[in-house]
Motif scaffolding. Structure first.
Motif, PDB file in Angstrom:
ATOM      1  N   ASP A 112      42.387  25.980   2.127  1.00  0.00           N
ATOM      2  CA  ASP A 112      42.770  26.177   3.696  1.00  0.00           C
ATOM      3  C   ASP A 112      43.353  24.833   4.235  1.00  0.00           C
ATOM      4  OD1 ASP A 112      42.891  27.129   6.176  1.00  0.00           O
ATOM      5  OD2 ASP A 112      40.763  27.078   6.618  1.00  0.00           O
ATOM      6  N   GLU A 113      44.475  24.560   3.789  1.00  0.00           N
ATOM      7  CA  GLU A 113      44.946  23.029   4.238  1.00  0.00           C
ATOM      8  C   GLU A 113      45.135  22.822   5.550  1.00  0.00           C
ATOM      9  OE1 GLU A 113      47.756  21.123   0.905  1.00  0.00           O
ATOM     10  OE2 GLU A 113      48.017  23.275   0.575  1.00  0.00           O
ATOM     11  N   ASP A 114      45.464  23.823   6.320  1.00  0.00           N
ATOM     12  CA  ASP A 114      45.725  23.631   7.774  1.00  0.00           C
ATOM     13  C   ASP A 114      44.339  24.046   8.507  1.00  0.00           C
ATOM     14  OD1 ASP A 114      45.557  26.507   7.977  1.00  0.00           O
ATOM     15  OD2 ASP A 114      47.614  26.838   8.723  1.00  0.00           O
ATOM     16  N   LYS A 115      43.504  24.244   7.853  1.00  0.00           N
ATOM     17  CA  LYS A 115      42.217  24.425   8.534  1.00  0.00           C
ATOM     18  C   LYS A 115      42.027  25.797   9.320  1.00  0.00           C
ATOM     19  CE  LYS A 115      41.407  19.406   7.951  1.00  0.00           C
ATOM     20  NZ  LYS A 115      42.847  19.112   7.788  1.00  0.00           N
ATOM     21  N   SER A 116      42.871  26.456   9.454  1.00  0.00           N
ATOM     22  CA  SER A 116      42.904  27.758  10.226  1.00  0.00           C
ATOM     23  C   SER A 116      41.596  28.412   9.996  1.00  0.00           C
ATOM     24  CB  SER A 116      44.256  28.378  10.137  1.00  0.00           C
ATOM     25  OG  SER A 116      44.344  28.942   8.860  1.00  0.00           O
ATOM     26  N   VAL A 117      41.249  28.737   8.756  1.00  0.00           N
ATOM     27  CA  VAL A 117      40.063  29.680   8.639  1.00  0.00           C
ATOM     28  C   VAL A 117      38.787  29.017   8.705  1.00  0.00           C
ATOM     29  CG1 VAL A 117      39.066  30.960   6.752  1.00  0.00           C
ATOM     30  CG2 VAL A 117      41.574  30.995   6.901  1.00  0.00           C
ATOM     31  N   LEU A 118      38.889  27.846   8.349  1.00  0.00           N
ATOM     32  CA  LEU A 118      37.615  26.848   8.774  1.00  0.00           C
ATOM     33  C   LEU A 118      37.318  26.784  10.240  1.00  0.00           C
ATOM     34  CD1 LEU A 118      38.804  24.032   6.308  1.00  0.00           C
ATOM     35  CD2 LEU A 118      36.391  24.919   6.149  1.00  0.00           C
ATOM     36  N   THR A 119      38.435  26.689  10.946  1.00  0.00           N
ATOM     37  CA  THR A 119      38.348  26.913  12.372  1.00  0.00           C
ATOM     38  C   THR A 119      38.054  28.296  13.032  1.00  0.00           C
ATOM     39  OG1 THR A 119      39.999  24.984  12.640  1.00  0.00           O
ATOM     40  CG2 THR A 119      39.442  26.367  14.604  1.00  0.00           C
ATOM     41  N   ALA A 120      38.536  29.432  12.421  1.00  0.00           N
ATOM     42  CA  ALA A 120      38.039  30.609  12.888  1.00  0.00           C
ATOM     43  C   ALA A 120      36.559  30.780  12.681  1.00  0.00           C
ATOM     44  CB  ALA A 120      39.002  31.681  12.138  1.00  0.00           C
ATOM     45  N   TYR A 121      36.111  30.308  11.341  1.00  0.00           N
ATOM     46  CA  TYR A 121      34.627  30.870  11.325  1.00  0.00           C
ATOM     47  C   TYR A 121      33.837  29.684  11.734  1.00  0.00           C
ATOM     48  CZ  TYR A 121      35.625  34.316   7.894  1.00  0.00           C
ATOM     49  OH  TYR A 121      36.063  35.953   7.544  1.00  0.00           O
ATOM     50  N   GLY A 122      34.203  28.795  12.702  1.00  0.00           N
ATOM     51  CA  GLY A 122      33.451  27.762  13.058  1.00  0.00           C
ATOM     52  C   GLY A 122      33.068  26.696  12.354  1.00  0.00           C
ATOM     53  N   ALA A 123      33.511  26.588  10.899  1.00  0.00           N
ATOM     54  CA  ALA A 123      33.254  25.830  10.159  1.00  0.00           C
ATOM     55  C   ALA A 123      34.156  24.076  10.134  1.00  0.00           C
ATOM     56  CB  ALA A 123      33.270  26.145   8.651  1.00  0.00           C
ATOM     57  N   PHE A 124      34.787  24.215  11.217  1.00  0.00           N
ATOM     58  CA  PHE A 124      35.606  22.704  11.381  1.00  0.00           C
ATOM     59  C   PHE A 124      35.381  22.299  12.758  1.00  0.00           C
ATOM     60  CE2 PHE A 124      39.218  20.217  12.186  1.00  0.00           C
ATOM     61  CZ  PHE A 124      39.108  19.314  11.005  1.00  0.00           C
ATOM     62  N   GLY A 125      35.068  21.214  13.054  1.00  0.00           N
ATOM     63  CA  GLY A 125      34.884  20.678  14.371  1.00  0.00           C
ATOM     64  C   GLY A 125      33.935  19.169  14.589  1.00  0.00           C
ATOM     65  N   PRO A 171      36.811  37.170  10.611  1.00  0.00           N
ATOM     66  CA  PRO A 171      38.122  36.987  10.845  1.00  0.00           C
ATOM     67  C   PRO A 171      38.917  37.060   9.578  1.00  0.00           C
ATOM     68  CG  PRO A 171      36.744  35.280  12.059  1.00  0.00           C
ATOM     69  CD  PRO A 171      35.989  35.954  10.985  1.00  0.00           C
ATOM     70  N   THR A 172      39.919  37.695   9.321  1.00  0.00           N
ATOM     71  CA  THR A 172      40.814  37.946   8.280  1.00  0.00           C
ATOM     72  C   THR A 172      41.533  36.763   7.803  1.00  0.00           C
ATOM     73  OG1 THR A 172      42.800  38.805   9.633  1.00  0.00           O
ATOM     74  CG2 THR A 172      41.086  40.556   8.731  1.00  0.00           C
ATOM     75  N   TRP A 173      41.601  36.813   6.556  1.00  0.00           N
ATOM     76  CA  TRP A 173      42.374  35.663   5.892  1.00  0.00           C
ATOM     77  C   TRP A 173      43.230  36.051   4.649  1.00  0.00           C
ATOM     78  CZ3 TRP A 173      40.029  34.975   1.288  1.00  0.00           C
ATOM     79  CH2 TRP A 173      38.793  35.180   1.287  1.00  0.00           C
ATOM     80  N   THR A 174      44.031  35.019   4.324  1.00  0.00           N
ATOM     81  CA  THR A 174      44.770  35.057   3.037  1.00  0.00           C
ATOM     82  C   THR A 174      45.079  33.579   2.585  1.00  0.00           C
ATOM     83  OG1 THR A 174      45.835  37.213   3.217  1.00  0.00           O
ATOM     84  CG2 THR A 174      46.750  35.745   1.720  1.00  0.00           C
ATOM     85  N   LEU A 175      44.612  33.139   1.629  1.00  0.00           N
ATOM     86  CA  LEU A 175      44.560  31.846   1.193  1.00  0.00           C
ATOM     87  C   LEU A 175      44.950  31.745  -0.322  1.00  0.00           C
ATOM     88  CD1 LEU A 175      41.612  30.517   3.048  1.00  0.00           C
ATOM     89  CD2 LEU A 175      43.741  29.830   3.753  1.00  0.00           C
ATOM     90  N   PRO A 176      45.738  30.514  -0.730  1.00  0.00           N
ATOM     91  CA  PRO A 176      46.064  30.316  -2.130  1.00  0.00           C
ATOM     92  C   PRO A 176      44.830  29.825  -2.930  1.00  0.00           C
ATOM     93  CG  PRO A 176      46.904  28.583  -0.862  1.00  0.00           C
ATOM     94  CD  PRO A 176      46.324  29.425  -0.002  1.00  0.00           C
ATOM     95  N   ASP A 177      44.369  30.556  -4.142  1.00  0.00           N
ATOM     96  CA  ASP A 177      43.633  30.029  -5.015  1.00  0.00           C
ATOM     97  C   ASP A 177      43.768  28.890  -5.967  1.00  0.00           C
ATOM     98  OD1 ASP A 177      44.893  30.885  -6.986  1.00  0.00           O
ATOM     99  OD2 ASP A 177      43.341  32.486  -7.409  1.00  0.00           O
ATOM    100  N   ALA A 178      43.290  28.334  -6.826  1.00  0.00           N
ATOM    101  CA  ALA A 178      43.609  27.121  -7.508  1.00  0.00           C
ATOM    102  C   ALA A 178      44.803  27.371  -8.220  1.00  0.00           C
ATOM    103  CB  ALA A 178      42.238  26.770  -8.481  1.00  0.00           C
ATOM    104  N   ASN A 179      45.017  28.643  -8.732  1.00  0.00           N
ATOM    105  CA  ASN A 179      46.325  28.857  -9.460  1.00  0.00           C
ATOM    106  C   ASN A 179      47.459  28.999  -8.541  1.00  0.00           C
ATOM    107  OD1 ASN A 179      45.227  28.726 -11.833  1.00  0.00           O
ATOM    108  ND2 ASN A 179      44.393  30.839 -11.197  1.00  0.00           N
ATOM    109  N   GLY A 180      47.228  29.060  -6.950  1.00  0.00           N
ATOM    110  CA  GLY A 180      48.238  29.523  -6.144  1.00  0.00           C
ATOM    111  C   GLY A 180      48.594  30.828  -5.837  1.00  0.00           C
TER     112      GLY A 180
END
Length: 157
Positions: free
Chosen positions: A94-107, A11-20
């Motif tokens: 990934d504050e809204d956990k959308s990428v975690l969820t898309a990758y099966g890493a939240f549940g 799954p594709t993603w774009t997320l902020p790093d530690a610098n935003g």
């Protein structure tokens, strides 16, 4: 919650790093990428895992792998984590956990015998074409990089 399998398109993603700054999966096109998902920066297990990746980064890079860590932390917390542990690879928020969820890493997961909902410590390796090469779920923080290196045929020396 669906888990990724080898051969699937990541799954594709774009997320902020530690610098935003925005970091995307597409930034790593043509390179192999290790994405590891962890519950919380600056906790003992997550710190051990991040430092293990930091300490073995040169060897992994020498075998063509880039590394990113993803957690539900804020960029501000990740900035403190990066500075405190001298992390030399991006950690992403990934504050809204959308990428975690898309990758099966939240549940749902077991924690001290109880079923809870949260981040499932996981690692996904994406190949140069953006396909899942390896997917590991419920990994242990300690010894994880060595296990991953063995699965990828990388000698950590």
């Amino acid at each position: 919650m669906s888990r990724l399998e080898p051969g699937q398109q990541a799954p594709t993603w774009t997320l902020p790093d530690a610098n935003g700054d925005q970091v995307s999966l597409s930034d790593f096109a043509g390179r192999k990428l290790i994405i590891y998902f962890y519950p919380a920066a600056m906790t003992p297990g997550c710190t051990k895992q991040a430092c293990d990746f930091r300490d073995n980064l040169a060897v992994l890079q020498g075998h063509g792998y880039a590394v990113v860590g993803i957690s539900p932390d804020t960029p501000a917390k990740l900035a403190k984590f990066t500075d405190k542990e001298s992390l030399s690879f991006p950690v992403l928020a990934d504050e809204d956990k959308s990428v975690l969820t898309a990758y099966g890493a939240f549940g749902e997961k077991k924690l001290y015998g109880k079923t809870v909902t949260g981040v499932i410590r996981s690692t996904i390796v994406v190949d140069e074409e953006g396909k899942v090469e390896l997917a590991r779920y419920n990994v242990k923080a300690t010894g994880h990089v060595a296990m991953l290196a063995k699965a990828l045929g990388v000698d950590l020396g």
